[in-house]
Design an enzyme around this catalytic site. Structure first.
Site, PDB file in Angstrom:
ATOM      1  N   ASP A 111     -22.471 -38.563   0.411  1.00 46.26           N
ATOM      2  CA  ASP A 111     -23.276 -39.549  -0.314  1.00 46.26           C
ATOM      3  C   ASP A 111     -23.172 -39.370  -1.827  1.00 46.26           C
ATOM      4  OD1 ASP A 111     -24.111 -40.630   2.069  1.00 46.26           O
ATOM      5  OD2 ASP A 111     -26.120 -39.773   2.009  1.00 46.26           O
ATOM      6  N   HIS A 155     -20.476 -35.395   7.654  1.00 49.09           N
ATOM      7  CA  HIS A 155     -21.217 -36.294   6.766  1.00 49.09           C
ATOM      8  C   HIS A 155     -21.885 -35.503   5.637  1.00 49.09           C
ATOM      9  CE1 HIS A 155     -23.178 -39.902   5.473  1.00 49.09           C
ATOM     10  NE2 HIS A 155     -24.382 -39.401   5.659  1.00 49.09           N
ATOM     11  N   LYS A 156     -22.508 -34.400   5.990  1.00 44.14           N
ATOM     12  CA  LYS A 156     -23.114 -33.483   5.014  1.00 44.14           C
ATOM     13  C   LYS A 156     -23.052 -32.071   5.605  1.00 44.14           C
ATOM     14  CE  LYS A 156     -26.599 -36.833   3.362  1.00 44.14           C
ATOM     15  NZ  LYS A 156     -28.051 -37.068   3.128  1.00 44.14           N
ATOM     16  N   TYR A 159     -25.496 -31.459   8.219  1.00 48.10           N
ATOM     17  CA  TYR A 159     -25.268 -32.151   9.487  1.00 48.10           C
ATOM     18  C   TYR A 159     -23.927 -31.692  10.077  1.00 48.10           C
ATOM     19  CZ  TYR A 159     -28.962 -35.345   7.869  1.00 48.10           C
ATOM     20  OH  TYR A 159     -30.142 -35.867   7.415  1.00 48.10           O
ATOM     21  N   ASP A 166     -21.341 -44.384   7.857  1.00 50.85           N
ATOM     22  CA  ASP A 166     -21.780 -44.463   6.467  1.00 50.85           C
ATOM     23  C   ASP A 166     -20.883 -43.602   5.569  1.00 50.85           C
ATOM     24  OD1 ASP A 166     -23.724 -44.475   8.545  1.00 50.85           O
ATOM     25  OD2 ASP A 166     -25.372 -44.418   7.118  1.00 50.85           O
ATOM     26  N   ARG A 236     -26.018 -51.759   9.447  1.00 51.91           N
ATOM     27  CA  ARG A 236     -25.528 -51.320   8.137  1.00 51.91           C
ATOM     28  C   ARG A 236     -24.421 -50.277   8.250  1.00 51.91           C
ATOM     29  NH1 ARG A 236     -30.045 -50.870   4.841  1.00 51.91           N
ATOM     30  NH2 ARG A 236     -30.332 -48.617   4.847  1.00 51.91           N
ATOM     31  N   TRP A 240     -21.051 -50.586   6.261  1.00 50.16           N
ATOM     32  CA  TRP A 240     -20.399 -49.580   5.411  1.00 50.16           C
ATOM     33  C   TRP A 240     -18.934 -49.392   5.825  1.00 50.16           C
ATOM     34  CZ3 TRP A 240     -22.908 -48.897   1.234  1.00 50.16           C
ATOM     35  CH2 TRP A 240     -24.263 -48.544   1.154  1.00 50.16           C
TER      36      TRP A 240
END
Length: 407
Positions: A111, A155-156, A159, A166, A236, A240
């Site tokens: 992100d 993702h992170k 995670y 996303d 969403r 993305w």
């Protein structure tokens, strides 16, 4: 809490000293929709760091999404105030040595990468070396970002083993553009792999949709014990993913191995978007695999993302021209159902899901009730930015029609 309150609670004092102090507080209804939305956001949030409902400085994907779209409007229509608005955020956030306020590389969050895309444009205009250093810093995160065995980015860091649709948008278009601008041709294969990997992990053949995410380790409570997939296809997340394709493909050479596979997947996504479009309004639902179900609702961020992706996909030749009809119907549906204009001409976009995720400290189960009960708000940047981008595509299309009609 409403965006108007957060952004305007200091308006009376700040505006006198703001770069926008000469900017009209009315929006001309004769201007194109893209310009009207940009001007409306600048009125709501006179300082660009206030975007995304922020009361203090933050480095995250929403600022990058909106400011990138605003720079596209500046490129098309001019108005130095728009460029200065984007520059002010970059100048505030990027320090002289290229470090970035509120950015922690060691968090390894995709992100945090998305806002780098508009910094390419700022560096191109200013030639200030601090921006070049900031871009290199964000790019260096990807060298050490944790991955699964197949090369897919987590993702992170918080995670582990999780691939979210996303995240493809957050990381891959920046990765592709950095490779293009710096002639790092060996990176294209890795960029392409992010798209193909996500498709393998999230595709649901039963419903012919891509689900929100997958835990490759199959350990999360929200993950299917066999596939690792989350329970639903979130609008969403699909939006993305679709935008990631049309934005990253701008920078991936046509001869690159695997690019054709990207186009196959994007065509599948386009067919899903067409199939799931609400026949009455031209819009799309918050939970795609439960379209029309009780409690589900037509949602603005996914709708604007889909329309932008289809418009651009047709223009660039990635998908068949027949999808233009789907995009036009969707764009008109957005104007009819989500766009509101106040007495001063200020434009708002309504009915956007504020946020949705999976797992975390306050655990998000990803079931149907979770998605349909998340907060809904107006002027969320995740709807504002794609609306601006979709409007630019619509306006470009009108130019083509004018040229054709003059012949």
């Amino acid at each position: 809490m409403k965006k108007n309150f957060i952004c305007n609670f200091i308006l009376s004092g700040l505006l006198l000293f703001s770069p926008l102090s000469m900017f009209a507080q009315r929006v001309d209804s004769n201007l194109p929709w893209s310009v009207r939305m940009v001007e409306s956001e600048m009125i709501r949030c006179p300082e660009s760091w206030q975007l995304d409902f922020q009361p203090k400085l933050k480095w995250d994907y929403c600022h990058g999404l909106e400011l990138q779209s605003m720079l596209d409007v500046y490129d098309r229509y001019g108005n130095r105030k728009i460029y200065d608005y984007a520059l002010a955020y970059a100048d505030t956030m990027v320090n002289a040595d290229g470090t970035i306020k509120m950015y922690k590389r060691e968090e390894y969050s995709l992100d945090r990468i998305n806002s780098g895309k508009f910094i390419f444009r700022i560096y191109e205009q200013t030639k200030d070396e601090k921006y070049k250093k900031a871009l290199a810093l964000m790019r260096s995160q990807l060298d050490e970002h944790p991955r699964n065995a197949d090369g897919g980015f987590w993702h992170k860091k918080i995670y582990p083993n999780q691939v979210w649709l996303d995240g493809i948008y957050m990381g891959a278009p920046f990765y592709a553009e950095y490779a293009f601008r710096n002639n790092q041709v060996d990176d294209y294969a890795d960029v392409i792999n992010q798209f193909l990997m996500a498709a393998r992990h999230t595709y649901d053949p039963k419903n012919d949709v891509y689900r929100h995410a997958c835990d490759v380790s199959r350990k999360e409570r929200w993950a299917d014990p066999v596939t690792g997939q989350s329970k639903h296809s979130w609008g969403r997340a699909m939006g993305w993913y679709a935008m990631a394709f049309v934005d990253a493909l701008d920078f991936i050479p046509k001869h690159e191995a695997g690019r054709d596979s990207m186009l196959v997947i994007f065509n599948k996504i386009a067919s899903q978007i067409k199939r799931l479009q609400d026949s009455k309004t031209g819009l799309w639902y918050q939970v795609l695999d439960k379209s029309g179900a009780p409690g589900n609702y037509l949602e603005s961020s996914c709708s604007t993302m889909f329309v932008y992706s289809l418009f651009k996909g047709v223009r660039k030749g990635y998908i068949d021209k027949s999808y233009l009809e789907v995009a036009v119907k969707g764009y008109k549906g957005i104007l009819d159902n989500f766009i509101e204009v106040d007495k001063n001409g200020v434009v708002s976009i309504t009915k956007a899901c504020a946020v949705a995720g999976l797992g975390g400290k306050v655990y998000r189960s990803g079931d149907y009730d979770y998605y349909i009960n998340e907060t809904i708000r107006n002027n969320d940047p995740k709807a504002v930015g794609p609306f601006i981008l979709a409007s630019l595509e619509w306006e470009r299309l009108q130019d083509v029609k004018v040229i054709v009609n003059r012949k």
